[in-house]
Design a protein around this motif. Structure first.
Motif, mmCIF file in Angstrom:
data_model
loop_
_atom_site.group_PDB
_atom_site.id
_atom_site.type_symbol
_atom_site.label_atom_id
_atom_site.label_comp_id
_atom_site.label_asym_id
_atom_site.label_seq_id
_atom_site.Cartn_x
_atom_site.Cartn_y
_atom_site.Cartn_z
ATOM 1 N N ALA A 12 0.838 -1.205 0.000
ATOM 2 C CA ALA A 12 0.000 0.000 0.000
ATOM 3 C C ALA A 12 0.872 1.253 0.000
ATOM 4 C CB ALA A 12 -0.934 -0.010 1.202
ATOM 5 N N ARG A 13 1.951 1.241 0.778
ATOM 6 C CA ARG A 13 2.854 2.396 0.855
ATOM 7 C C ARG A 13 3.472 2.697 -0.517
ATOM 8 N NH1 ARG A 13 4.036 2.711 5.648
ATOM 9 N NH2 ARG A 13 4.733 0.553 5.925
ATOM 10 N N GLN A 14 3.834 1.659 -1.260
ATOM 11 C CA GLN A 14 4.397 1.868 -2.601
ATOM 12 C C GLN A 14 3.371 2.524 -3.529
ATOM 13 O OE1 GLN A 14 5.871 -1.949 -3.896
ATOM 14 N NE2 GLN A 14 7.423 -2.049 -2.280
ATOM 15 N N GLN A 15 2.131 2.063 -3.459
ATOM 16 C CA GLN A 15 1.080 2.685 -4.279
ATOM 17 C C GLN A 15 0.841 4.129 -3.847
ATOM 18 O OE1 GLN A 15 -0.454 1.457 -7.010
ATOM 19 N NE2 GLN A 15 0.964 -0.253 -6.816
ATOM 20 N N LEU A 16 0.862 4.369 -2.542
ATOM 21 C CA LEU A 16 0.662 5.728 -2.027
ATOM 22 C C LEU A 16 1.790 6.654 -2.480
ATOM 23 C CD1 LEU A 16 -0.568 4.719 1.512
ATOM 24 C CD2 LEU A 16 -1.908 6.021 -0.177
ATOM 25 N N ALA A 17 3.008 6.140 -2.517
ATOM 26 C CA ALA A 17 4.141 6.953 -2.983
ATOM 27 C C ALA A 17 3.939 7.377 -4.438
ATOM 28 C CB ALA A 17 5.449 6.175 -2.823
ATOM 29 N N ARG A 18 3.428 6.449 -5.262
ATOM 30 C CA ARG A 18 3.149 6.791 -6.667
ATOM 31 C C ARG A 18 2.030 7.835 -6.761
ATOM 32 N NH1 ARG A 18 3.345 0.985 -7.342
ATOM 33 N NH2 ARG A 18 5.415 0.408 -8.043
ATOM 34 N N LEU A 19 1.000 7.652 -5.970
ATOM 35 C CA LEU A 19 -0.099 8.621 -5.966
ATOM 36 C C LEU A 19 0.372 9.994 -5.477
ATOM 37 C CD1 LEU A 19 -2.968 6.354 -4.584
ATOM 38 C CD2 LEU A 19 -2.737 7.224 -6.926
ATOM 39 N N ALA A 43 -6.822 17.694 -5.890
ATOM 40 C CA ALA A 43 -6.769 17.123 -7.243
ATOM 41 C C ALA A 43 -7.428 15.749 -7.276
ATOM 42 C CB ALA A 43 -5.315 17.023 -7.721
ATOM 43 N N ALA A 44 -7.229 14.967 -6.236
ATOM 44 C CA ALA A 44 -7.864 13.645 -6.173
ATOM 45 C C ALA A 44 -9.366 13.785 -5.952
ATOM 46 C CB ALA A 44 -7.244 12.814 -5.058
ATOM 47 N N GLN A 45 -9.762 14.714 -5.100
ATOM 48 C CA GLN A 45 -11.193 14.930 -4.847
ATOM 49 C C GLN A 45 -11.921 15.276 -6.140
ATOM 50 O OE1 GLN A 45 -12.678 14.310 -2.074
ATOM 51 N NE2 GLN A 45 -11.208 14.552 -0.418
ATOM 52 N N ALA A 46 -11.250 15.995 -7.032
ATOM 53 C CA ALA A 46 -11.870 16.416 -8.295
ATOM 54 C C ALA A 46 -12.144 15.239 -9.231
ATOM 55 C CB ALA A 46 -10.979 17.444 -8.992
ATOM 56 N N ARG A 47 -11.555 14.078 -8.960
ATOM 57 C CA ARG A 47 -11.770 12.905 -9.815
ATOM 58 C C ARG A 47 -13.055 12.152 -9.495
ATOM 59 N NH1 ARG A 47 -6.241 9.993 -11.533
ATOM 60 N NH2 ARG A 47 -5.148 11.854 -12.247
ATOM 61 N N PHE A 48 -13.720 12.534 -8.433
ATOM 62 C CA PHE A 48 -14.961 11.869 -8.063
ATOM 63 C C PHE A 48 -16.140 12.595 -8.706
ATOM 64 C CE2 PHE A 48 -11.942 10.418 -4.937
ATOM 65 C CZ PHE A 48 -12.285 9.081 -4.786
ATOM 66 N N PRO A 49 -17.279 11.926 -8.867
ATOM 67 C CA PRO A 49 -18.417 12.539 -9.550
ATOM 68 C C PRO A 49 -18.808 13.881 -8.946
ATOM 69 C CG PRO A 49 -18.833 10.207 -9.170
ATOM 70 C CD PRO A 49 -17.557 10.549 -8.448
ATOM 71 N N ASP A 50 -19.183 14.788 -9.816
ATOM 72 C CA ASP A 50 -19.537 16.148 -9.430
ATOM 73 C C ASP A 50 -20.797 16.538 -10.191
ATOM 74 O OD1 ASP A 50 -19.716 18.875 -9.002
ATOM 75 O OD2 ASP A 50 -17.611 19.270 -9.401
ATOM 76 N N THR A 51 -21.805 16.973 -9.503
ATOM 77 C CA THR A 51 -23.056 17.342 -10.176
ATOM 78 C C THR A 51 -23.294 18.851 -10.184
ATOM 79 O OG1 THR A 51 -24.324 17.053 -8.129
ATOM 80 C CG2 THR A 51 -24.133 15.126 -9.592
ATOM 81 N N HIS A 52 -22.217 19.640 -10.031
ATOM 82 C CA HIS A 52 -22.392 21.094 -10.059
ATOM 83 C C HIS A 52 -23.043 21.560 -11.361
ATOM 84 C CE1 HIS A 52 -19.311 21.143 -6.793
ATOM 85 N NE2 HIS A 52 -20.108 22.091 -6.371
ATOM 86 N N ALA A 53 -22.631 20.990 -12.480
ATOM 87 C CA ALA A 53 -23.182 21.423 -13.767
ATOM 88 C C ALA A 53 -24.683 21.159 -13.825
ATOM 89 C CB ALA A 53 -22.469 20.715 -14.914
ATOM 90 N N ALA A 54 -25.100 19.962 -13.391
ATOM 91 C CA ALA A 54 -26.528 19.636 -13.413
ATOM 92 C C ALA A 54 -27.302 20.527 -12.458
ATOM 93 C CB ALA A 54 -26.732 18.163 -13.057
ATOM 94 N N LEU A 55 -26.728 20.796 -11.290
ATOM 95 C CA LEU A 55 -27.382 21.676 -10.325
ATOM 96 C C LEU A 55 -27.510 23.088 -10.883
ATOM 97 C CD1 LEU A 55 -28.531 22.321 -7.524
ATOM 98 C CD2 LEU A 55 -26.180 22.677 -6.740
ATOM 99 N N THR A 56 -26.458 23.577 -11.531
ATOM 100 C CA THR A 56 -26.499 24.918 -12.118
ATOM 101 C C THR A 56 -27.611 25.034 -13.149
ATOM 102 O OG1 THR A 56 -24.130 25.229 -11.745
ATOM 103 C CG2 THR A 56 -25.159 26.626 -13.405
ATOM 104 N N VAL A 57 -27.690 24.057 -14.037
ATOM 105 C CA VAL A 57 -28.732 24.069 -15.068
ATOM 106 C C VAL A 57 -30.112 24.009 -14.418
ATOM 107 C CG1 VAL A 57 -29.719 22.779 -17.002
ATOM 108 C CG2 VAL A 57 -27.246 23.141 -16.860
ATOM 109 N N GLN A 58 -30.253 23.182 -13.393
ATOM 110 C CA GLN A 58 -31.532 23.080 -12.701
ATOM 111 C C GLN A 58 -31.913 24.412 -12.060
ATOM 112 O OE1 GLN A 58 -31.579 20.470 -9.287
ATOM 113 N NE2 GLN A 58 -33.795 20.168 -9.422
#
Length: 198
Positions: free
Chosen positions: A25-32, A59-74
């Motif tokens: 896990a530490r090796q993967q975390l180092a790459r991330l 930057a990682a948080q931004a990779r998760f789904p975001d519905t701001h665009a749909a909310l804005t249009v609504q």
């Protein structure tokens, strides 16, 4: 996903959650971490080395789904249907006024058109438009916006695009003729603006 669901964790806790070793896990975390997606903080753990706990970066948080665009249009649709087009126009006009004021403040003291266009490109890039500018062979300037962070809103309400063009014309001054040549909302790869001396 483990960090998103559980918050900051040690490498050994992540390893246990994933059914692997803490070292794997530490090796993967180092790459991330090299990619700017996770960051480690050290916490004192009594005697011995401090415990490192890993957490997601923005930057990682931004990779998760975001519905701001749909909310804005609504929200735009709600304003239009419940308060009417005049209310929507008032919102766009307020945004236009605020944007123009911020850009004028940033350009204070700049008289050369090239300097004003360069500043405008910088401002737009800071807002997420991935803007750039260049000189053209015919003596004009070209402002390019390679991304539209408000594309969903602009598609739902063309008033945003109209207002932005008016802001550009206002802040570049009466000596500048600004013409939109490409338009993302109309199917273009990017938005581009030809800027010529009047």
């Amino acid at each position: 996903m483990a960090l998103k669901m559980r918050g900051a964790l040690s490498a050994s806790a992540i390893g246990a959650a994933l059914g692997t070793t803490g070292e794997a896990a530490r090796q993967q975390l180092a790459r991330l971490a090299e990619d700017g997606l996770v960051v480690a903080t050290s916490l004192p753990s009594g005697v011995g080395r401090p415990t490192q706990r890993w957490a997601l970066t923005a930057a990682a948080q931004a990779r998760f789904p975001d519905t701001h665009a749909a909310l804005t249009v609504q929200l735009l649709d709600i304003v239009r249907t419940t308060l009417g087009d005049a209310a929507l126009d008032a919102i766009i006009a307020t945004r236009e006024t605020d944007t123009r004021s911020a850009y004028e403040t940033a350009m204070a003291g700049q008289t050369a058109l090239r300097d004003r266009v360069a500043t405008l490109a910088d401002l737009r890039s800071q807002e997420g438009y991935m803007a750039e500018w260049r000189d053209q062979d015919d003596g004009s300037l070209l402002l390019l916006e390679n991304h539209c962070p408000i594309c969903a809103a602009a598609t739902a309400c063309q008033g945003f695009c109209r207002a932005e063009l008016e802001v550009f014309r206002a802040v570049l001054g009466p000596e500048a003729l600004v013409t939109r040549e490409e338009h993302i909302v109309s199917g273009g790869r990017r938005c581009s603006y030809a800027i010529r001396q009047a």
